[in-house]
Design a protein around this motif. Structure first.
Motif, PDB file in Angstrom:
ATOM      1  N   LEU A 150      17.747  38.186  29.222  1.00  0.00           N
ATOM      2  CA  LEU A 150      18.233  39.457  29.044  1.00  0.00           C
ATOM      3  C   LEU A 150      18.216  40.495  30.196  1.00  0.00           C
ATOM      4  O   LEU A 150      17.337  40.589  30.587  1.00  0.00           O
ATOM      5  CB  LEU A 150      17.567  39.915  27.639  1.00  0.00           C
ATOM      6  CG  LEU A 150      18.302  40.984  26.372  1.00  0.00           C
ATOM      7  CD1 LEU A 150      19.692  40.084  26.022  1.00  0.00           C
ATOM      8  CD2 LEU A 150      17.323  41.022  25.347  1.00  0.00           C
TER       9      LEU A 150
ATOM     10  N   ILE B 178      23.446  46.650  25.881  1.00  0.00           N
ATOM     11  CA  ILE B 178      23.804  45.124  26.253  1.00  0.00           C
ATOM     12  C   ILE B 178      25.304  44.866  25.980  1.00  0.00           C
ATOM     13  O   ILE B 178      25.891  45.089  24.795  1.00  0.00           O
ATOM     14  CB  ILE B 178      23.050  44.006  25.350  1.00  0.00           C
ATOM     15  CG1 ILE B 178      21.620  44.230  25.258  1.00  0.00           C
ATOM     16  CG2 ILE B 178      23.272  42.510  25.696  1.00  0.00           C
ATOM     17  CD1 ILE B 178      21.026  44.056  26.792  1.00  0.00           C
TER      18      ILE B 178
ATOM     19  N   GLY C  48      22.002  44.780  15.872  1.00  0.00           N
ATOM     20  CA  GLY C  48      21.477  44.177  17.177  1.00  0.00           C
ATOM     21  C   GLY C  48      20.101  44.557  17.321  1.00  0.00           C
ATOM     22  O   GLY C  48      19.810  45.749  17.412  1.00  0.00           O
ATOM     23  N   ARG C  49      19.473  43.642  17.929  1.00  0.00           N
ATOM     24  CA  ARG C  49      18.012  43.945  18.514  1.00  0.00           C
ATOM     25  C   ARG C  49      17.711  43.619  19.820  1.00  0.00           C
ATOM     26  O   ARG C  49      16.651  43.676  20.266  1.00  0.00           O
ATOM     27  CB  ARG C  49      16.979  43.108  17.527  1.00  0.00           C
ATOM     28  CG  ARG C  49      17.120  43.592  16.016  1.00  0.00           C
ATOM     29  CD  ARG C  49      16.533  42.445  15.040  1.00  0.00           C
ATOM     30  NE  ARG C  49      16.961  41.068  15.060  1.00  0.00           N
ATOM     31  CZ  ARG C  49      16.827  40.010  14.489  1.00  0.00           C
ATOM     32  NH1 ARG C  49      15.755  40.190  13.602  1.00  0.00           N
ATOM     33  NH2 ARG C  49      17.374  38.954  14.633  1.00  0.00           N
ATOM     34  N   ASP C  50      18.766  43.172  20.408  1.00  0.00           N
ATOM     35  CA  ASP C  50      18.629  42.883  22.130  1.00  0.00           C
ATOM     36  C   ASP C  50      18.358  43.962  22.842  1.00  0.00           C
ATOM     37  O   ASP C  50      17.314  44.087  23.724  1.00  0.00           O
ATOM     38  CB  ASP C  50      19.659  42.467  22.503  1.00  0.00           C
ATOM     39  CG  ASP C  50      20.378  41.000  21.986  1.00  0.00           C
ATOM     40  OD1 ASP C  50      19.519  40.021  21.822  1.00  0.00           O
ATOM     41  OD2 ASP C  50      21.318  40.538  22.039  1.00  0.00           O
TER      42      ASP C  50
ATOM     43  N   GLU D  64      27.221  39.637  26.611  1.00  0.00           N
ATOM     44  CA  GLU D  64      25.588  39.225  26.912  1.00  0.00           C
ATOM     45  C   GLU D  64      25.006  39.312  25.773  1.00  0.00           C
ATOM     46  O   GLU D  64      23.640  39.144  25.838  1.00  0.00           O
ATOM     47  CB  GLU D  64      25.204  40.174  27.927  1.00  0.00           C
ATOM     48  CG  GLU D  64      25.762  39.906  29.292  1.00  0.00           C
ATOM     49  CD  GLU D  64      25.322  40.853  30.286  1.00  0.00           C
ATOM     50  OE1 GLU D  64      23.933  41.559  30.077  1.00  0.00           O
ATOM     51  OE2 GLU D  64      25.960  41.257  31.333  1.00  0.00           O
ATOM     52  N   VAL D  65      25.512  39.593  24.592  1.00  0.00           N
ATOM     53  CA  VAL D  65      24.806  39.653  23.213  1.00  0.00           C
ATOM     54  C   VAL D  65      24.253  38.279  22.884  1.00  0.00           C
ATOM     55  O   VAL D  65      24.796  37.300  22.990  1.00  0.00           O
ATOM     56  CB  VAL D  65      25.638  40.444  21.923  1.00  0.00           C
ATOM     57  CG1 VAL D  65      24.963  40.128  20.799  1.00  0.00           C
ATOM     58  CG2 VAL D  65      25.787  41.806  22.192  1.00  0.00           C
ATOM     59  N   GLN D  66      22.783  38.378  22.395  1.00  0.00           N
ATOM     60  CA  GLN D  66      22.193  37.178  22.116  1.00  0.00           C
ATOM     61  C   GLN D  66      21.730  37.128  20.655  1.00  0.00           C
ATOM     62  O   GLN D  66      21.643  36.194  20.007  1.00  0.00           O
ATOM     63  CB  GLN D  66      20.869  37.090  23.029  1.00  0.00           C
ATOM     64  CG  GLN D  66      20.932  37.370  24.396  1.00  0.00           C
ATOM     65  CD  GLN D  66      21.306  35.960  25.107  1.00  0.00           C
ATOM     66  OE1 GLN D  66      21.030  34.974  24.764  1.00  0.00           O
ATOM     67  NE2 GLN D  66      21.630  35.903  26.303  1.00  0.00           N
ATOM     68  N   ASP D  67      21.574  38.396  20.430  1.00  0.00           N
ATOM     69  CA  ASP D  67      20.678  38.371  18.593  1.00  0.00           C
ATOM     70  C   ASP D  67      21.754  37.923  17.725  1.00  0.00           C
ATOM     71  O   ASP D  67      22.988  38.609  17.634  1.00  0.00           O
ATOM     72  CB  ASP D  67      20.470  39.944  18.568  1.00  0.00           C
ATOM     73  CG  ASP D  67      19.689  39.696  17.103  1.00  0.00           C
ATOM     74  OD1 ASP D  67      19.324  38.574  16.680  1.00  0.00           O
ATOM     75  OD2 ASP D  67      19.525  41.260  16.748  1.00  0.00           O
TER      76      ASP D  67
ATOM     77  N   SER E  57       9.958  37.890  26.650  1.00  0.00           N
ATOM     78  CA  SER E  57      10.188  39.119  27.386  1.00  0.00           C
ATOM     79  C   SER E  57       8.930  39.685  28.138  1.00  0.00           C
ATOM     80  O   SER E  57       9.080  40.610  28.629  1.00  0.00           O
ATOM     81  CB  SER E  57      11.052  40.013  26.821  1.00  0.00           C
ATOM     82  OG  SER E  57      12.138  39.518  26.080  1.00  0.00           O
TER      83      SER E  57
ATOM     84  N   ARG F 128      14.525  44.389  23.199  1.00  0.00           N
ATOM     85  CA  ARG F 128      13.856  43.165  23.652  1.00  0.00           C
ATOM     86  C   ARG F 128      14.091  42.587  24.917  1.00  0.00           C
ATOM     87  O   ARG F 128      13.717  41.516  25.326  1.00  0.00           O
ATOM     88  CB  ARG F 128      14.206  41.825  22.601  1.00  0.00           C
ATOM     89  CG  ARG F 128      14.137  42.034  21.288  1.00  0.00           C
ATOM     90  CD  ARG F 128      14.644  40.923  20.338  1.00  0.00           C
ATOM     91  NE  ARG F 128      14.502  41.046  19.014  1.00  0.00           N
ATOM     92  CZ  ARG F 128      14.809  40.132  17.976  1.00  0.00           C
ATOM     93  NH1 ARG F 128      15.625  39.109  18.557  1.00  0.00           N
ATOM     94  NH2 ARG F 128      14.463  40.504  16.746  1.00  0.00           N
ATOM     95  N   THR F 129      14.385  43.413  25.879  1.00  0.00           N
ATOM     96  CA  THR F 129      14.592  43.297  27.273  1.00  0.00           C
ATOM     97  C   THR F 129      13.235  43.150  28.007  1.00  0.00           C
ATOM     98  O   THR F 129      12.285  43.401  27.518  1.00  0.00           O
ATOM     99  CB  THR F 129      15.405  44.381  27.697  1.00  0.00           C
ATOM    100  OG1 THR F 129      14.475  45.719  27.951  1.00  0.00           O
ATOM    101  CG2 THR F 129      16.687  44.522  27.340  1.00  0.00           C
TER     102      THR F 129
END
Ligand code: TEU
Ligand code: CA
Length: 518
Positions: A410, A366, A385-387, A370-373, A19, A390-391
């Motif tokens: 992200l 998020i 969640g930690r997204d 679109e969730v990644q974590d 990021s 982390r943007t």
């Protein structure tokens, strides 16, 4: 007087490499991107750059699941890119700290593939394999930090993973594991890195008898799976200190290197990681500012308790944000974020900044699709969640915020057109310029970067303390309230205030902090 070391006087800065800066338009930050931004970091005045994992990884946990410890994932670049980055960092007089993940590998690491291939594999004992319980279930009640049992069945046995099932825990009781992992440290030390931040240092070794953890009496149905038990037998075991000391010895054999431990522990346990005779980690991360209430009393108490618990000669450190925790500006609000900056940069001990803190970046919501974590995917809606923290870094108001020419991995903050480095640089009273002035003041005054701390007191909403050495004395006064407060202060002007327009009277405005030179 003992001279101050670079990691004591200097400031550390964490980069989450996905990021920070994308150099090739694929929407994901990379090592060449970081190299493009080194002038920014040098100009900001930080000393040490810590880069979260960039090693080959299936990315089940975005790089904390490593399948090769001694290379660079193609997403992030090549070893040649790494060497060029390290050289460029050193050219600027900066230092590089790598992330070392000793607790677990990826389930795709050749070691684990070999380990799971048969009960008699020479690497079987490199991981934590156990027979099922009599009922066929997991061997004990240890849970994963990302939810569910910490045990996954593979063939006739279970293996343990403190995190995802794609992150099997190594068996640090096995001497071959130690040797292989210390060789990894040497691989990077040989290339010239200046230190390591060790992932989940307190989890590295587990109870030899694999005893069940007790239930956490404070847990509720809403708490995450890992909070339902007290992690008595799978974390913070006494044997961990021998490993930390051995890691430190490897680093020391290369000269002036830094060992940092990621440790979420109460002070009296945290400080044991300095090791007997200070032969453990030089900086066991102090995360208490990320976990405490934000008022003058609570923070005065943290400072006093921490200072009291430090072993003789141990060097303190402070952190207000990292890639696992809500951003400080979201947690305490934008008013207190300025107080956080002044606090972090005037306390005694090495400060660690998280990228974007200096521009007041906030958590980015998020959308579910679109969730990644994986921490959020496994336990949705529990705040795991930690997204959001982390943007992508917000560099300017152009397309992609100057982070990428492509589509960011992200989503960007909706306010990046206002909250970005370029725009805030030109606003005199921006948080970025406050950070720059604070960093400069700290770097230029030994009293602030390595002096004593005295007179820590909280009165109503105001926290005050002094930083002192033989050459100077600074008084720091911080108002934690959103209302003005009248306090006794020196009659002279402050050398620095969180607010540009100083009335020069004895009132601190809402969320105002001032530094006086006495
Ligand atoms: O984090 C360890 C850890 O304790 C985190 O799980 C933390 O408690 C949680 O994210 C808080 O929400 C380290 C890394 O920093 C993290 O990014 C990794 O996912 C984890 O280890 C596994 O390697
Ligand atoms: Ca890229």
């Amino acid at each position: 007087m003992q001279s101050t070391l670079w990691w004591q006087a200097g400031i550390l800065y964490e980069i989450y490499p996905r990021s920070f800066q994308d150099s090739n338009g694929d929407g994901i930050g990379d090592l060449r991107g970081i190299a493009e931004r080194l002038d920014y970091l040098a100009d900001l005045g930080i000393k040490g750059v810590w880069i979260a994992p960039f090693y080959p990884s299936p990315m089940a946990d975005f790089g904390y699941d490593i399948s090769n410890y001694s290379n660079v994932d193609p997403i992030f670049g090549t070893l040649a890119d790494f060497d060029a980055l390290l050289a460029a960092i050193h050219t600027r007089g900066l230092k590089l700290i790598l992330d070392f993940v000793p607790n677990h590998t990826s389930d795709q690491h050749p070691w684990f593939l070999e380990s799971r291939s048969s009960l008699t594999s020479p690497k079987r004992d490199w991981y934590l394999w156990r027979d099922p319980a009599p009922d066929g279930g997991p061997p004990n009640n240890w849970v994963s930090n990302f939810g569910g049992s910490g045990w996954t069945k593979d063939g006739s046995q279970y293996y343990y993973h403190s995190f995802l099932r794609q992150q099997p825990d190594l068996n640090w009781r096995n001497p071959e594991v130690r040797k292989a992992m210390f060789d990894v440290l040497r691989f990077w030390l040989d290339r010239g890195v200046d230190g390591f931040r060790v992932d989940v240092m307190w989890m590295m070794i587990k109870d030899s008898q694999f005893r069940d953890n007790p239930i956490n009496p404070a847990s509720t149905p809403e708490t995450s799976a890992s909070a339902r038990y007290l992690a008595l037998y799978n974390t913070n075991r006494p044997e961990v200190h021998e490993i930390v000391t051995q890691m430190r010895a490897v680093l020391d054999s290369f000269g002036d290197r830094l060992l940092i431990g990621e440790l979420y522990l109460p002070f009296e346990q945290l400080v044991t990681y300095y090791g007997v005779g200070l032969k453990g980690a030089q900086l066991p991360f102090n995360f208490h500012l990320m976990q405490s209430a934000w008022n003058a009393q609570a923070i005065a108490e943290i400072i006093t308790n921490y200072e009291a618990d430090l072993p003789a000669g141990a060097w303190p450190n402070w952190v207000v944000g990292n890639h696992d925790q809500p951003r400080i500006a979201s947690r305490v609000g934008t008013g207190l974020a300025r107080i956080a900056a002044m606090l972090l940069l005037t306390l005694r001990g090495t400060p660690t900044m998280y990228y974007g803190e200096e521009i007041g970046m906030t958590d980015v919501p998020i959308p579910v699709n679109e969730v990644q974590d994986p921490a959020e995917k496994n336990e949705p809606g529990k705040g795991q969640g930690r997204d959001p923290e982390r943007t992508p870094m917000q560099w300017n108001s152009g397309p992609g915020a100057g982070f990428t020419t492509g589509k960011p991995w992200l989503r960007l903050s909706a306010s990046f057109d206002e909250v970005n480095v370029a725009t805030l640089t030109h606003q005199k009273d921006s948080i970025l310029n406050l950070y720059r002035e604070l960093i400069q003041l700290r770097n230029e005054n030994a009293a602030l970067n390595s002096g004593r701390i005295e007179g820590v007191t909280a009165l109503d909403t105001v926290l005050r303390y002094e930083r002192v050495d033989d050459l100077g004395r600074f008084l720091i006064v911080l108002n934690f309230a959103g209302t003005p407060v009248s306090v006794a202060m020196p009659s002279r002007a402050a050398v620095l205030s969180t607010h540009l327009d100083q009335p020069g009277d004895s009132n601190l405005r809402p969320y105002e902090g001032r530094i006086f030179q006495l």
